[in-house]
Design a protein around this motif. Sequence first.
Motif, mmCIF file in Angstrom:
data_model
loop_
_atom_site.group_PDB
_atom_site.id
_atom_site.type_symbol
_atom_site.label_atom_id
_atom_site.label_comp_id
_atom_site.label_asym_id
_atom_site.label_seq_id
_atom_site.Cartn_x
_atom_site.Cartn_y
_atom_site.Cartn_z
ATOM 1 N N GLY A 1 0.812 -1.208 0.000
ATOM 2 C CA GLY A 1 0.000 0.000 0.000
ATOM 3 C C GLY A 1 0.846 1.259 0.000
ATOM 4 N N PRO A 2 0.252 2.394 0.356
ATOM 5 C CA PRO A 2 0.898 3.703 0.185
ATOM 6 C C PRO A 2 1.791 4.128 1.353
ATOM 7 C CG PRO A 2 -1.359 4.011 0.890
ATOM 8 C CD PRO A 2 -1.163 2.518 0.754
ATOM 9 N N GLY A 3 2.520 3.202 1.944
ATOM 10 C CA GLY A 3 3.482 3.580 2.980
ATOM 11 C C GLY A 3 2.898 3.833 4.347
ATOM 12 N N GLU A 4 1.707 3.286 4.635
ATOM 13 C CA GLU A 4 1.068 3.524 5.927
ATOM 14 C C GLU A 4 1.903 2.974 7.073
ATOM 15 O OE1 GLU A 4 -2.982 2.370 8.437
ATOM 16 O OE2 GLU A 4 -2.400 1.257 6.645
ATOM 17 N N ALA A 5 2.478 1.770 6.887
ATOM 18 C CA ALA A 5 3.236 1.137 7.968
ATOM 19 C C ALA A 5 4.442 1.979 8.357
ATOM 20 C CB ALA A 5 3.670 -0.267 7.553
ATOM 21 N N VAL A 6 5.179 2.473 7.363
ATOM 22 C CA VAL A 6 6.354 3.295 7.649
ATOM 23 C C VAL A 6 5.936 4.586 8.351
ATOM 24 C CG1 VAL A 6 8.261 4.599 6.628
ATOM 25 C CG2 VAL A 6 7.722 2.313 5.767
ATOM 26 N N ARG A 7 4.842 5.172 7.895
ATOM 27 C CA ARG A 7 4.361 6.417 8.512
ATOM 28 C C ARG A 7 4.015 6.190 9.983
ATOM 29 N NH1 ARG A 7 -0.413 8.262 9.771
ATOM 30 N NH2 ARG A 7 -1.527 6.631 8.619
ATOM 31 N N LEU A 8 3.285 5.103 10.269
ATOM 32 C CA LEU A 8 2.912 4.807 11.648
ATOM 33 C C LEU A 8 4.132 4.529 12.509
ATOM 34 C CD1 LEU A 8 -0.255 2.564 11.150
ATOM 35 C CD2 LEU A 8 -0.177 4.911 12.016
ATOM 36 N N LEU A 9 5.109 3.836 11.942
ATOM 37 C CA LEU A 9 6.339 3.555 12.686
ATOM 38 C C LEU A 9 7.097 4.850 12.991
ATOM 39 C CD1 LEU A 9 7.500 0.355 10.784
ATOM 40 C CD2 LEU A 9 7.009 0.485 13.230
ATOM 41 N N GLN A 10 7.158 5.738 12.016
ATOM 42 C CA GLN A 10 7.837 7.016 12.238
ATOM 43 C C GLN A 10 7.146 7.834 13.317
ATOM 44 O OE1 GLN A 10 7.739 8.437 8.194
ATOM 45 N NE2 GLN A 10 9.860 7.820 7.785
ATOM 46 N N GLU A 11 5.808 7.824 13.325
ATOM 47 C CA GLU A 11 5.061 8.559 14.350
ATOM 48 C C GLU A 11 5.242 7.921 15.728
ATOM 49 O OE1 GLU A 11 1.034 8.570 13.034
ATOM 50 O OE2 GLU A 11 1.368 10.033 11.409
ATOM 51 N N MET A 12 5.321 6.608 15.747
ATOM 52 C CA MET A 12 5.436 5.869 17.003
ATOM 53 C C MET A 12 6.822 5.999 17.620
ATOM 54 S SD MET A 12 4.956 1.761 17.331
ATOM 55 C CE MET A 12 5.062 0.871 18.874
ATOM 56 N N GLU A 13 7.856 6.095 16.772
ATOM 57 C CA GLU A 13 9.253 6.127 17.216
ATOM 58 C C GLU A 13 9.546 4.986 18.194
ATOM 59 O OE1 GLU A 13 10.405 9.915 18.725
ATOM 60 O OE2 GLU A 13 10.143 10.933 16.800
ATOM 61 N N PRO A 14 9.425 3.733 17.723
ATOM 62 C CA PRO A 14 9.625 2.599 18.634
ATOM 63 C C PRO A 14 11.050 2.548 19.175
ATOM 64 C CG PRO A 14 9.587 1.858 16.349
ATOM 65 C CD PRO A 14 9.189 3.302 16.336
ATOM 66 N N GLU A 15 11.158 2.084 20.400
ATOM 67 C CA GLU A 15 12.487 1.875 20.978
ATOM 68 C C GLU A 15 13.167 0.692 20.282
ATOM 69 O OE1 GLU A 15 12.108 2.078 25.486
ATOM 70 O OE2 GLU A 15 10.042 2.297 24.768
ATOM 71 N N TRP A 16 12.366 -0.309 19.936
ATOM 72 C CA TRP A 16 12.890 -1.492 19.245
ATOM 73 C C TRP A 16 11.959 -1.886 18.111
ATOM 74 C CZ3 TRP A 16 17.342 -4.404 19.879
ATOM 75 C CH2 TRP A 16 18.154 -4.021 20.959
ATOM 76 N N ILE A 17 12.547 -2.279 16.993
ATOM 77 C CA ILE A 17 11.835 -2.949 15.907
ATOM 78 C C ILE A 17 12.366 -4.373 15.839
ATOM 79 C CG2 ILE A 17 11.486 -3.102 13.408
ATOM 80 C CD1 ILE A 17 11.655 -0.074 13.280
ATOM 81 N N VAL A 18 11.467 -5.336 15.895
ATOM 82 C CA VAL A 18 11.842 -6.751 15.764
ATOM 83 C C VAL A 18 11.512 -7.184 14.343
ATOM 84 C CG1 VAL A 18 11.461 -9.087 16.618
ATOM 85 C CG2 VAL A 18 11.364 -7.144 18.208
ATOM 86 N N LEU A 19 12.533 -7.581 13.602
ATOM 87 C CA LEU A 19 12.338 -8.001 12.213
ATOM 88 C C LEU A 19 12.172 -9.517 12.191
ATOM 89 C CD1 LEU A 19 12.161 -6.841 9.356
ATOM 90 C CD2 LEU A 19 14.627 -7.216 9.120
ATOM 91 N N ALA A 20 10.929 -9.968 11.972
ATOM 92 C CA ALA A 20 10.601 -11.392 12.080
ATOM 93 C C ALA A 20 10.172 -11.994 10.748
ATOM 94 C CB ALA A 20 9.509 -11.595 13.127
#
Length: 343
Positions: free
Chosen positions: A79-98
């Motif tokens: 889709g149109p980059g929604e996941a990246v946008r939400l991640l940028q807004e969230m600023e997670p301390e950790w991203i787990v790549l599974a």
Amino acid sequence: MESYKGHVDTDQKVQRAAIIGAGALGRLLAARLQPFCAQLLLVTRTKEQADAISGGGGIQLVDGTEHILADARTAALEGPGEAVRLLQEMEPEWIVLAVKQQHINGALAESVQRAMGVSTRLLLLQNGIGHVERLLAAGIDPDRMYAAVTTEGAKAEDTRRVIHTGRGLTRIGPAVSKESGGSELHSGPLYRETVIREAQGLIGLLSSAGFTIQWTNPIAPYVWSKLVMNALINPLTAILRIRNGELLESPHALDLMRRLFNEALRIAGAEGVPLSPGLWEEVLQVCVRTAANSSSMLQDVLAGRPTELDWITGALLRAAEKYGMDAPSHRAVYLLMKAIEGE
């Protein structure tokens, strides 16, 4: 090479975490972590799966006699980059790549890089080797990448349901050593003071969720040990269409496993990775403990999905070629699997 398996303060916990990949392991982690994390985002590959989880009542986790229904906030990579946008807004301390190895292409690596805030760390849960280099090529700081080697077992039944098939140990350590491109943070006195401090929040969160975690540096021997185990068990069970335990019932299969093992040991030695002298016995014990299990590669073959062959057996063959070594047993297994995949 320094080796440290140390204590970390598990009272500290990550408050904002994201999991990219909603396969069996991703869903298991999301279901277990959700009650202990203030913000948790599960990123799926497709919008269909994101909608099925968020709109269908969450993740259904079966763990022995325990049945858990976990609400999960989701977003889709397509889709149109929604996941990246939400991640940028969230600023997670950790991203787990599974996600699986074959899904870490240039586009995904770039998306992960764009989603990482200034203080975000990345935990990699892939089998095999080669993915770290692809993530480095996307511009991700090597000092912000950590690797995990886990023996947790999980099986996905549909887009929402996951079965925890076996509890295990998860080792976590810096993904890139100083010798291969990391900074001084991965050796010497700054190692304990800084790297462990960065990781202990995630380790605390995982421990609270019921996972057994061990901080380990260097982690490369364990990454390679799991690579060797997978290269011995997964392709042979997929070729023979048998469960893990049935490998031990055939003297011919055991003979081939031993040949594969000896070749892999020589390749690891050329790579400068020390492997445990007892690794062969560990491989046999894995077959015993998981006797009734179908390997992930066998499941992929039966379901008509692409396998991780190129990142397991293929990775060993590429390493052998780099040093001018011959690995005829692994080459034969690779070609047989490619023939099967071609069907």
